[in-house]
Design a protein around this motif. Sequence first.
Motif, PDB file in Angstrom:
ATOM      1  N   ARG A  79      35.883  42.972  39.738  1.00  0.00           N
ATOM      2  CA  ARG A  79      35.081  43.381  40.884  1.00  0.00           C
ATOM      3  C   ARG A  79      35.802  44.432  41.703  1.00  0.00           C
ATOM      4  O   ARG A  79      36.045  45.524  41.246  1.00  0.00           O
ATOM      5  CB  ARG A  79      34.684  42.161  41.707  1.00  0.00           C
ATOM      6  CG  ARG A  79      33.676  41.279  40.977  1.00  0.00           C
ATOM      7  CD  ARG A  79      33.145  40.226  41.875  1.00  0.00           C
ATOM      8  NE  ARG A  79      32.080  39.452  41.280  1.00  0.00           N
ATOM      9  CZ  ARG A  79      31.624  38.316  41.805  1.00  0.00           C
ATOM     10  NH1 ARG A  79      32.171  37.855  42.916  1.00  0.00           N
ATOM     11  NH2 ARG A  79      30.658  37.645  41.239  1.00  0.00           N
TER      12      ARG A  79
ATOM     13  N   TYR B  65      34.347  60.244  44.384  1.00  0.00           N
ATOM     14  CA  TYR B  65      32.935  59.835  44.476  1.00  0.00           C
ATOM     15  C   TYR B  65      32.087  61.061  44.167  1.00  0.00           C
ATOM     16  O   TYR B  65      32.223  62.099  44.821  1.00  0.00           O
ATOM     17  CB  TYR B  65      32.615  59.362  45.896  1.00  0.00           C
ATOM     18  CG  TYR B  65      33.194  58.021  46.266  1.00  0.00           C
ATOM     19  CD1 TYR B  65      34.510  57.894  46.698  1.00  0.00           C
ATOM     20  CD2 TYR B  65      32.422  56.865  46.195  1.00  0.00           C
ATOM     21  CE1 TYR B  65      35.041  56.653  47.052  1.00  0.00           C
ATOM     22  CE2 TYR B  65      32.939  55.620  46.546  1.00  0.00           C
ATOM     23  CZ  TYR B  65      34.255  55.526  46.958  1.00  0.00           C
ATOM     24  OH  TYR B  65      34.772  54.286  47.297  1.00  0.00           O
TER      25      TYR B  65
ATOM     26  N   LEU C 222      31.826  57.280  39.915  1.00  0.00           N
ATOM     27  CA  LEU C 222      33.014  56.957  40.712  1.00  0.00           C
ATOM     28  C   LEU C 222      34.212  56.817  39.777  1.00  0.00           C
ATOM     29  O   LEU C 222      34.121  56.116  38.759  1.00  0.00           O
ATOM     30  CB  LEU C 222      32.806  55.657  41.485  1.00  0.00           C
ATOM     31  CG  LEU C 222      34.031  55.056  42.179  1.00  0.00           C
ATOM     32  CD1 LEU C 222      34.652  55.997  43.204  1.00  0.00           C
ATOM     33  CD2 LEU C 222      33.679  53.720  42.823  1.00  0.00           C
TER      34      LEU C 222
ATOM     35  N   SER D 260      37.896  55.399  39.832  1.00  0.00           N
ATOM     36  CA  SER D 260      38.853  54.586  40.573  1.00  0.00           C
ATOM     37  C   SER D 260      39.970  54.164  39.625  1.00  0.00           C
ATOM     38  O   SER D 260      40.119  54.702  38.532  1.00  0.00           O
ATOM     39  CB  SER D 260      38.134  53.387  41.207  1.00  0.00           C
ATOM     40  OG  SER D 260      39.044  52.636  41.990  1.00  0.00           O
TER      41      SER D 260
ATOM     42  N   ARG E 227      43.287  50.839  38.799  1.00  0.00           N
ATOM     43  CA  ARG E 227      43.929  49.564  39.134  1.00  0.00           C
ATOM     44  C   ARG E 227      45.440  49.753  39.173  1.00  0.00           C
ATOM     45  O   ARG E 227      46.143  49.009  39.833  1.00  0.00           O
ATOM     46  CB  ARG E 227      43.560  48.471  38.115  1.00  0.00           C
ATOM     47  CG  ARG E 227      42.087  48.032  38.222  1.00  0.00           C
ATOM     48  CD  ARG E 227      41.826  47.307  39.519  1.00  0.00           C
ATOM     49  NE  ARG E 227      40.415  46.913  39.654  1.00  0.00           N
ATOM     50  CZ  ARG E 227      39.501  47.678  40.212  1.00  0.00           C
ATOM     51  NH1 ARG E 227      39.821  48.901  40.697  1.00  0.00           N
ATOM     52  NH2 ARG E 227      38.237  47.274  40.306  1.00  0.00           N
TER      53      ARG E 227
ATOM     54  N   TYR F 157      32.838  54.105  37.097  1.00  0.00           N
ATOM     55  CA  TYR F 157      31.448  53.636  37.216  1.00  0.00           C
ATOM     56  C   TYR F 157      30.510  54.833  37.072  1.00  0.00           C
ATOM     57  O   TYR F 157      30.823  55.940  37.532  1.00  0.00           O
ATOM     58  CB  TYR F 157      31.189  53.027  38.599  1.00  0.00           C
ATOM     59  CG  TYR F 157      32.015  51.818  38.966  1.00  0.00           C
ATOM     60  CD1 TYR F 157      33.207  51.964  39.674  1.00  0.00           C
ATOM     61  CD2 TYR F 157      31.611  50.526  38.623  1.00  0.00           C
ATOM     62  CE1 TYR F 157      33.967  50.851  40.035  1.00  0.00           C
ATOM     63  CE2 TYR F 157      32.370  49.410  38.984  1.00  0.00           C
ATOM     64  CZ  TYR F 157      33.540  49.590  39.689  1.00  0.00           C
ATOM     65  OH  TYR F 157      34.299  48.487  40.052  1.00  0.00           O
TER      66      TYR F 157
ATOM     67  N   PRO G 193      28.414  48.432  46.452  1.00  0.00           N
ATOM     68  CA  PRO G 193      29.870  48.652  46.423  1.00  0.00           C
ATOM     69  C   PRO G 193      30.319  50.082  46.761  1.00  0.00           C
ATOM     70  O   PRO G 193      31.502  50.348  46.815  1.00  0.00           O
ATOM     71  CB  PRO G 193      30.256  48.277  44.994  1.00  0.00           C
ATOM     72  CG  PRO G 193      29.009  48.325  44.208  1.00  0.00           C
ATOM     73  CD  PRO G 193      27.885  48.059  45.141  1.00  0.00           C
ATOM     74  N   THR G 194      29.383  50.965  47.053  1.00  0.00           N
ATOM     75  CA  THR G 194      29.726  52.367  47.329  1.00  0.00           C
ATOM     76  C   THR G 194      30.789  52.507  48.416  1.00  0.00           C
ATOM     77  O   THR G 194      31.678  53.338  48.335  1.00  0.00           O
ATOM     78  CB  THR G 194      28.467  53.141  47.741  1.00  0.00           C
ATOM     79  OG1 THR G 194      27.356  52.712  46.961  1.00  0.00           O
ATOM     80  CG2 THR G 194      28.658  54.635  47.579  1.00  0.00           C
TER      81      THR G 194
ATOM     82  N   ALA H 259      32.975  50.229  49.312  1.00  0.00           N
ATOM     83  CA  ALA H 259      34.131  49.340  49.063  1.00  0.00           C
ATOM     84  C   ALA H 259      34.295  48.344  50.203  1.00  0.00           C
ATOM     85  O   ALA H 259      35.404  48.128  50.716  1.00  0.00           O
ATOM     86  CB  ALA H 259      35.407  50.153  48.866  1.00  0.00           C
TER      87      ALA H 259
HETATM   88  C1  PHB Z   1      36.826  49.785  42.338  1.00  0.00           C
HETATM   89  O1  PHB Z   1      37.976  50.251  42.162  1.00  0.00           O
HETATM   90  O2  PHB Z   1      36.356  48.859  41.635  1.00  0.00           O
HETATM   91  C2  PHB Z   1      35.964  50.357  43.444  1.00  0.00           C
HETATM   92  C3  PHB Z   1      36.514  51.269  44.310  1.00  0.00           C
HETATM   93  C4  PHB Z   1      35.727  51.796  45.335  1.00  0.00           C
HETATM   94  C5  PHB Z   1      34.396  51.415  45.445  1.00  0.00           C
HETATM   95  C6  PHB Z   1      33.850  50.480  44.560  1.00  0.00           C
HETATM   96  C7  PHB Z   1      34.641  49.962  43.541  1.00  0.00           C
HETATM   97  O3  PHB Z   1      33.612  51.940  46.429  1.00  0.00           O
END
Ligand code: PHB
Length: 397
Positions: free
Chosen positions: A44, A202, A211, A213, A215, A223, A293-294, A296
Motif C-alpha cells: 500500500r 506525478y 506515478l 515512486s 521503496r 502506478y 492515494p494521489t 499520499a
Molecule cells: C507509493 O509509493 O505507494 C505512493 C506514493 C505517493 C502516492 C501514492 C502512493 O501519492
Amino acid sequence: MRTQVAIIGAGPSGLLLGALLHKAGIDAVVIEQRSADYVLGRIRAGVLEQVTVDLLEQAGVAERLHAEGLPHDGIELCFGGARHRIDMHALTGGKRVTVYGQTEVTRDLMQARSAAGLPTVYEAAQVTPHDFDGARPYVTYTAKDGSAQRVDCDFIAGCDGYHGVCRQSVPAVALTTFERVYPFGWLGVLSDTPPVSHELIYSNHERGFALCSMRSPTRSRYYVQCSLDDADAWSDAAFWDELRARLDPEAAESLVTGPSIEKSIAPLRSFVAEPMRFGRLLLAGDAAHIVPPTGAKGLNLATADVGYLAAAIGEHYAERSDAGIDAYSARCLRRVWRAERFSWWFTSLMHKFPETGAFGQRIQAAELDYLVHSVAASTALAENYVGLPLELPLQRG
Ligand code: PHB
Ligand code: FAS
C-alpha cells in the motif's frame, strides 16, 4: 479475557494504537481476522508525513525508519512533455516527507508488539463488537482453534479498515456517510529496479495519470491510471510500455524495467463516515475515511487519528477526564476533511475523467502551468503534501 482497550484490526492504525497505549501503561488486545503474513503481503502506501514519523518515534518503533527511510524535499509534476519540481522543503520552511513503505511500518509495529509480549489474536473469525453504547462493551470472536472467545473491555477501537465490521455495527441512523467513487483505478507494480528518479514524479498525460515512486534505491513502485476491470489483462510489458508513454522523454528513456514482484489494481474513492465515535466504540483510519492515494494521505490520516485517540484514552485513565474522548471525532474530522479536499483536488487535476475532453485537458494544463509558476499556488500544494499540523501537541520521548 478482560482488557482496557479491545483493538479490532492489525493494520497500521490498530498496531500503532496498541504501541502508543502500551507506552502509556494501558492494556490492549489486538484482534485481527487475517494472518500476520497476509497483512504484511498487502502493498500500500509509501509516503510518511512528519506527523507520522513523530508518532512512530513516540511509539518507539522508528529506528529502522530513520536508518532506511528516504527523506524527500520535493516532488516533480510532469505535463506537456516536461517535468517541473516543487521544492516543498523551501516552500514550507524546511518540512519534508519520508519514503518508507507501509509494509515496513507494519512490520516494525508487529515486531515491537511481539517483542513486548503483547497479546495479538490473528486469524480471528466472526469478530463482533457488543454493547458499545453502554459502559461495559465487549468483543466476541471465534479463535483459530474454533473456540468461542469474549474480550470484556472499557473501549473498542475500530481499526478494521473500510470493509471492517465496526462501522457496519453502528446503527444506520447514527451514521452519516459521504462518498465519491472515481471511474478508474490505479494499477500498481512493485519491481526490484532502480527508481527512474530520486524523487516522486506525478504525471498528467492525455493517456491518463502515472506515478513514479519507490521503496528503496533498488526497489521501485509505479502506478498507471486504468479501468477497473482489466487487472489480469496487463502483462508486465504492457504496463512498462504504458508507463513509458505517460512520462517525459528523459524519464521514458532512463526507465529501468524488470519483472513485477507485485501487481494489483486499487479502486479510488473519497469516503467519510461521521461521527467517528459511538459511545465506547471509536473508529480510526480507513474504518472511518478513505482518500484517493494521489495525495499520499490515507496512511497519514490513520496515524493522526490514532495520535488523537491514544491521547484521549490516556487522559480518560490518567486524569479521569473524557474531554478528549468527547472531542475525538470533531478533532479528527477537521483534519480528515482538509485531507479529503486536497486528495480530491489533486486527483481531479492529475487524472483523465470520461468528461474531461479537450476543454478539460486545456483547463488542467492551464492550472498546472499556473501551479508550477506561482509561489502561492506551489506553497499551497507543498503545505498540504508534507501534511497539515496536528493541533494536538505530541508528547516527545
Ligand atoms: C507509493 O509509493 O505507494 C505512493 C506514493 C505517493 C502516492 C501514492 C502512493 O501519492
Ligand atoms: P487497514 O485496512 O490497513 O487495516 C485494517 C485491518 O483490519 C486489516 O488488517 C484487516 O484485515 C482487518 N480487519 C478487517 N475487518 C476485520 C474484522 N471484521 N475483524 C478483525 N480484523 C478485521 N494510502 C496511501 O497513503 N498511499 C497509497 O498508495 C495507498 N495505497 C492503497 C492501496 C490499497 C489497495 C488500499 C486498500 C489502500 C491504500 N492506501 C494508500 C490507504 C492505506 O494505506 C490505508 O490508509 C491504511 O492501510 C489505513 O490503515 P488502517 O486504518 O489500519 O486500515
